[in-house]
Write an enzyme that holds these catalytic residues in place. Structure first.
Site, PDB file in Angstrom:
ATOM      1  N   GLU A   1      -0.936  -1.168  -6.293  1.00  0.00           N
ATOM      2  CA  GLU A   1      -2.100  -0.574  -6.922  1.00  0.00           C
ATOM      3  C   GLU A   1      -1.679   0.259  -8.116  1.00  0.00           C
ATOM      4  O   GLU A   1      -0.570   0.788  -8.150  1.00  0.00           O
ATOM      5  CB  GLU A   1      -2.815   0.337  -5.934  1.00  0.00           C
TER       6      GLU A   1
ATOM      7  N   CYS B   1     -12.981  -5.074   4.304  1.00  0.00           N
ATOM      8  CA  CYS B   1     -12.386  -5.863   5.382  1.00  0.00           C
ATOM      9  C   CYS B   1     -11.609  -7.018   4.747  1.00  0.00           C
ATOM     10  O   CYS B   1     -12.143  -7.765   3.940  1.00  0.00           O
ATOM     11  CB  CYS B   1     -13.485  -6.418   6.295  1.00  0.00           C
TER      12      CYS B   1
ATOM     13  N   CYS C   1     -17.636  -7.914  11.039  1.00  0.00           N
ATOM     14  CA  CYS C   1     -17.039  -9.019  11.799  1.00  0.00           C
ATOM     15  C   CYS C   1     -16.197  -8.544  12.981  1.00  0.00           C
ATOM     16  O   CYS C   1     -15.709  -9.349  13.771  1.00  0.00           O
ATOM     17  CB  CYS C   1     -16.204  -9.916  10.897  1.00  0.00           C
TER      18      CYS C   1
ATOM     19  N   ASP D   1       0.861  -1.174   0.000  1.00  0.00           N
ATOM     20  CA  ASP D   1       0.000   0.000   0.000  1.00  0.00           C
ATOM     21  C   ASP D   1       0.898   1.225   0.000  1.00  0.00           C
ATOM     22  O   ASP D   1       1.621   1.473   0.952  1.00  0.00           O
ATOM     23  CB  ASP D   1      -0.908  -0.010   1.239  1.00  0.00           C
TER      24      ASP D   1
ATOM     25  N   CYS E   1     -13.431 -10.599   6.219  1.00  0.00           N
ATOM     26  CA  CYS E   1     -14.760 -11.060   5.786  1.00  0.00           C
ATOM     27  C   CYS E   1     -15.203 -10.431   4.467  1.00  0.00           C
ATOM     28  O   CYS E   1     -16.269 -10.757   3.945  1.00  0.00           O
ATOM     29  CB  CYS E   1     -15.799 -10.806   6.872  1.00  0.00           C
TER      30      CYS E   1
ATOM     31  N   ASP F   1      -3.658   0.818   6.887  1.00  0.00           N
ATOM     32  CA  ASP F   1      -2.765   0.601   5.736  1.00  0.00           C
ATOM     33  C   ASP F   1      -2.429  -0.880   5.560  1.00  0.00           C
ATOM     34  O   ASP F   1      -2.302  -1.379   4.442  1.00  0.00           O
ATOM     35  CB  ASP F   1      -1.479   1.410   5.890  1.00  0.00           C
TER      36      ASP F   1
ATOM     37  N   CYS G   1     -13.870  -3.337  11.237  1.00  0.00           N
ATOM     38  CA  CYS G   1     -14.961  -3.874  10.413  1.00  0.00           C
ATOM     39  C   CYS G   1     -16.276  -3.860  11.188  1.00  0.00           C
ATOM     40  O   CYS G   1     -16.355  -4.400  12.299  1.00  0.00           O
ATOM     41  CB  CYS G   1     -14.611  -5.294   9.961  1.00  0.00           C
TER      42      CYS G   1
HETATM   43 ZN   LIG Z   1     -14.922  -8.034   8.480  1.00  0.00          ZN
END
Ligand SMILES: [Zn+2]
Length: 420
Positions: free
Chosen positions: A284, A351, A373, A199, A354, A380, A370
């Site tokens: 990216e 996330c 979850c 990242d 999940c 980062d 998150c």
């Molecule tokens: Zn999650």
């Protein structure tokens, strides 16, 4: 972005890397350099003519070895040719050979080799490079028949010293330059089985999916920064076109070159380590929007001097990160390492456990939490893990990134910041 006298900027550096410095030959040297230029041109054009006259039905081939052999014979026959440097003349034939090969291999990109004209892109190569440093500002290069010729040092000396060859050129206004070329780096490495998502951040840092933050160091010492600010203030009060203003400008340019060299050093070290450590690097595509986020701040907490910072940030970071990408890819290519780029969309809001994606997952710039979850992580690192997962999907490697990235930690060499 910083641009030194000779207009070398970070982002525009090509592979192999090339560094251009102004050359200052004395009167005698000048005559010798001109002779090399005209010799190189003569040999190149003669070789070109020979190749143009060649027809398919002839059996004898023409290539660099046959032309070099004929050059040796011609040097015996013509005194004026013999007075020139055989190294310079041979290199002109190698140049020609390369120009033809480029054209054959990629006719869409390269033109058919054409005549070299006097005064037009004049130059010659120096192989078996010898350079030495006289002091901070001046160096010398050993040119055949001319001995040591002075040049002004405005770039990192180490880059010049480690160059493999140099091309001496003269521009239309009669100025001489020497461009030092370094070959694409080959990194000694063994396959580690480790993979990583990167990242690239707004705070001049790279975060890896296995949890490391690599920070670009401060580019100027406090004293240097202070000096830079002082010079900039001074410049704004100085009369345009005055000598003192020109001197101030030069001092600022020198500091800028220092910054640029240090940034480049960091990028070189970091990309080398990444290529050594990981078989797959996922990053990216450039996301310009996110890069200036730090300057604008948030609604509740707006940044200061947003407009100026934005411009500066954008320019510096874009230059640094595109250079970072470039060097990472260059080194990966020559070392059998894969570099993949993925779409940056949602990597910061999703996330990594999940896959729930919502803006509410971002509690702050730094923390990811998150709402589905309950997974909490450094924002980062979470993003880097998403980047890695996206990269694995693209490359079709599959598997869980965590399991793979820690497959053989013993083989992975520690990054510099882990050691420190
Ligand atoms: Zn999650």
């Amino acid at each position: 972005m910083v641009s030194t006298e000779n207009n070398v900027t970070i982002g525009s550096q090509t592979t192999p890397m090339s560094i251009s410095q102004r050359l200052y030959p004395n009167l005698d040297d000048n005559t010798t350099l001109l002779m090399h230029c005209s010799n190189a041109r003569f040999v190149y054009d003669l070789g070109l003519e020979q190749r143009n006259l060649w027809r398919k039905d002839r059996t004898a081939k023409i290539n660099y070895p046959t032309q070099a052999k004929e050059l040796a014979e011609a040097r015996q026959a013509f005194t004026w040719l013999k007075e020139g440097s055989s190294a310079v003349q041979q290199q002109a034939l190698r140049d020609l050979d390369k120009a033809f090969k480029n054209w054959w291999n990629n006719p869409a990109h390269f033109f058919r080799p054409t005549w070299r004209k006097a005064g037009d892109n004049e130059g010659f190569y120096v192989r078996d490079l010898s350079v030495r440093k006289l002091n901070r500002n001046w160096g010398e290069i050993l040119v055949p028949r001319a001995e040591w010729v002075k040049f002004r040092i405005t770039r990192n000396w180490n880059d010049i010293e480690t160059a493999s060859s140099a091309r001496v050129t003269k521009d239309r206004s009669g100025r001489w330059f020497v461009s030092f070329t370094r070959p694409a780096p080959q990194i000694e490495r063994e396959s580690t089985g480790a993979i990583v998502g990167l990242d690239m951040g707004i705070a001049s840092s790279v975060t890896t999916s296995d949890g490391m933050h690599l920070h670009m160091p401060k580019l100027l010492s406090p004293a240097e920064s202070q000096r830079k600010r002082r010079l900039q203030r001074k410049l704004s009060s100085q009369q345009k076109g005055s000598n003192s203003r020109a001197r101030t400008k030069l001092s600022i340019a020198k500091l800028a070159a220092k910054e640029s060299d240090r940034r480049k050093d960091w990028v070189e070290k970091t990309t080398t380590q990444l290529v050594r450590n990981y078989d797959l690097n996922v990053l990216e595509h450039l996301k310009v929007k996110n890069m200036v986020r730090s300057a604008s701040g948030t609604k509740e907490n707006p940044g200061k001097n947003v407009a100026q910072k934005k411009g500066l940030n954008r320019e510096i970071l874009n230059q640094s990160w595109s250079f970072f990408r470039k060097r990472l890819k260059d080194k990966a290519n020559s070392s059998g390492v894969v570099v993949t780029q993925v779409n940056p969309k949602y990597t910061s809001q999703t996330c990594s456990v999940c896959k729930h994606c919502t803006r509410q997952n971002r509690k702050s710039q730094a923390v990811f939490s998150c709402v589905a979850c309950g997974y909490q992580a450094d924002a980062d690192i979470n993003a880097a893990q998403n980047i890695l997962a996206a990269g694995l999907a693209v490359t079709g490697c599959g598997g869980t990134p965590q399991a793979l990235s820690h497959s053989d930690p013993m083989k992975r060499q520690p990054l510099e910041e882990e050691v420190a």
